[in-house]
Scaffold this motif. Structure first.
Motif, PDB file in Angstrom:
ATOM      1  N   ILE A  25       1.202  -0.980  -0.234  1.00 27.95           N
ATOM      2  CA  ILE A  25       0.318   0.516  -0.005  1.00 27.95           C
ATOM      3  C   ILE A  25       0.960   1.095   0.170  1.00 27.95           C
ATOM      4  O   ILE A  25       0.402   2.132  -0.983  1.00 27.95           O
ATOM      5  N   GLN A  26       1.908   1.351   0.496  1.00 27.84           N
ATOM      6  CA  GLN A  26       3.119   2.141   0.801  1.00 27.84           C
ATOM      7  C   GLN A  26       3.878   2.919  -0.552  1.00 27.84           C
ATOM      8  O   GLN A  26       3.549   3.630  -0.520  1.00 27.84           O
ATOM      9  N   SER A  29       1.877   4.785  -2.679  1.00 23.60           N
ATOM     10  CA  SER A  29       1.349   6.044  -2.037  1.00 23.60           C
ATOM     11  C   SER A  29       2.575   7.151  -2.105  1.00 23.60           C
ATOM     12  O   SER A  29       1.848   8.318  -2.090  1.00 23.60           O
ATOM     13  N   HIS A  30       3.001   6.529  -3.215  1.00 24.92           N
ATOM     14  CA  HIS A  30       3.851   8.285  -4.216  1.00 24.92           C
ATOM     15  C   HIS A  30       2.897   8.806  -5.397  1.00 24.92           C
ATOM     16  O   HIS A  30       2.965   9.986  -5.412  1.00 24.92           O
ATOM     17  N   HIS A  32      -0.387   8.246  -5.162  1.00 29.15           N
ATOM     18  CA  HIS A  32      -1.865   8.355  -4.451  1.00 29.15           C
ATOM     19  C   HIS A  32      -1.697   8.435  -3.382  1.00 29.15           C
ATOM     20  O   HIS A  32      -0.513   7.577  -2.182  1.00 29.15           O
ATOM     21  N   HIS A  33      -2.856   8.552  -2.793  1.00 30.14           N
ATOM     22  CA  HIS A  33      -2.698   9.005  -1.455  1.00 30.14           C
ATOM     23  C   HIS A  33      -3.295   7.777  -0.972  1.00 30.14           C
ATOM     24  O   HIS A  33      -4.236   6.805  -1.567  1.00 30.14           O
ATOM     25  N   THR A  34      -2.834   7.967   1.118  1.00 29.50           N
ATOM     26  CA  THR A  34      -2.679   5.663   1.205  1.00 29.50           C
ATOM     27  C   THR A  34      -3.921   5.230   1.721  1.00 29.50           C
ATOM     28  O   THR A  34      -4.253   4.474   1.452  1.00 29.50           O
ATOM     29  N   ASP A  36      -6.444   6.297  -0.151  1.00 25.32           N
ATOM     30  CA  ASP A  36      -6.906   6.000  -1.374  1.00 25.32           C
ATOM     31  C   ASP A  36      -6.691   5.206  -1.637  1.00 25.32           C
ATOM     32  O   ASP A  36      -7.867   3.849  -2.049  1.00 25.32           O
ATOM     33  N   VAL A  37      -5.285   4.083  -1.515  1.00 24.26           N
ATOM     34  CA  VAL A  37      -5.057   3.214  -2.162  1.00 24.26           C
ATOM     35  C   VAL A  37      -6.091   1.971  -1.386  1.00 24.26           C
ATOM     36  O   VAL A  37      -6.362   0.790  -2.000  1.00 24.26           O
ATOM     37  N   GLU A  76       0.521  -0.988 -11.424  1.00 22.70           N
ATOM     38  CA  GLU A  76      -0.875  -0.523  -9.988  1.00 22.70           C
ATOM     39  C   GLU A  76      -1.631  -1.588 -10.215  1.00 22.70           C
ATOM     40  O   GLU A  76      -1.924  -1.947  -8.762  1.00 22.70           O
ATOM     41  N   LEU A 111      -1.496   1.794   9.899  1.00 20.34           N
ATOM     42  CA  LEU A 111      -0.833   2.743   8.274  1.00 20.34           C
ATOM     43  C   LEU A 111      -2.013   4.465   8.418  1.00 20.34           C
ATOM     44  O   LEU A 111      -1.538   5.012   8.290  1.00 20.34           O
TER      45      LEU A 111
END
Length: 286
Positions: A25-26, A29-30, A32-34, A36-37, A76, A111
């Protein structure tokens, strides 16, 4: 390999899968917002499971699935099945120890996604399990009744229901046959989290996106254990047996009359009618 060596190997790897899920997930996050993922992961997973068993809602949920993945690159998109695999293996690690737990709620807090402004915190699994085991005891009450109906009006990630399943299992009862849950939450992300976990643990349940205070309901999610276990009939029989002699039999679908397995449907139907919250007891854990 000896039993002791196998056990040590299991203990060494048991905590790796939640960490791998967090890492996946992280990594996304580059771009997309964490949050949101994470939200898209649990919704995509819930949609995939629902579409495998509930064909009456397939088209709407398939369109939603395609709408979500359109936001991501092909590379992704490939990460989401890997996330689900890590969650499945995390659940398997839990069950291998003879226990079940709220893995996804713990990952959510790892998270740092809890909404402290709205007071959204998930109860630690140890506290939920302690409360559930105190209430279940040796399981004699459940054996006498046949099965338990649990109603959770603010389910979060499903942790309290999972704790009850764990307590029943510890009392020597098969929770897949001895409990049924109706779980409600106003936060749709919590609905997906609860549905996903209960589906993976094969807990019979209906998860409702709704508001137990205003009585509003927006969607129903039926776990594979609910559909495959014939719980529509079991709940209907319990309702009929509990009705006073001479009382009229209800014909509308409610918590005791929901979708039957799709292969047994004579004709496709729409989503079940609204659950009557007024007829539900509060979860015994409260």
């Amino acid at each position: 390999m000896s039993n002791n060596s196998a056990q040590r190997k299991h203990e060494t790897t048991a905590g790796n899968h939640p960490k791998e899920l967090v890492k996946l997930i992280q990594q996304m996050s580059h771009r997309h917002h964490t949050l949101d993922v994470f939200s898209d992961f649990v919704e995509l997973s819930a949609l995939s499971i629902s579409n495998a068993i509930d064909k009456t809602q397939f088209e709407v949920r398939e369109r939603r699935y395609l709408e979500i993945i359109a936001k991501y690159t092909p590379e992704e998109v490939q990460a989401f099945p890997k996330m689900l695999a890590e969650l499945v293996m995390s659940s398997e690690d839990e069950t291998a120890t003879g226990s079940v737990s709220d893995v996804l709620g713990a990952i959510y807090m790892m998270l740092d996604l809890g909404n402290d402004r709205s007071g959204q915190f998930f109860t630690p699994a140890e506290i939920s399990k302690l409360m559930a085991r105190l209430l279940v005891g040796d399981g004699s009450d459940v054996r006498e009744r046949g099965f338990l109906r649990l109603n959770e009006p603010a389910c979060g990630a499903g942790g309290m229901v999972i704790a009850y399943a764990d307590a029943l299992q510890s009392a020597g009862l098969n929770y897949q046959d001895s409990m049924h849950a109706i779980c409600v939450d106003v936060d749709v992300r919590c609905v997906y989290m609860t549905y996903l976990q209960l589906a993976l643990l094969h807990i019979p349940a209906i998860v409702v996106h709704g508001n137990a205070l205003s009585m509003e309901q927006w969607s129903h999610w039926y776990t594979p254990a609910h559909v495959m276990g014939g719980w529509r009939g079991r709940l209907a029989r319990e309702r009929d047996q509990a009705a006073p002699q001479g009382a009229p039999v209800e014909t509308t679908e409610d918590a005791a009359a929901v979708l039957v397995p799709v292969e047994l449907e004579a004709t496709p139907t729409t989503d079940a009618a609204a659950i009557d919250f007024g007829k539900l007891e509060q979860l015994a854990l409260f």
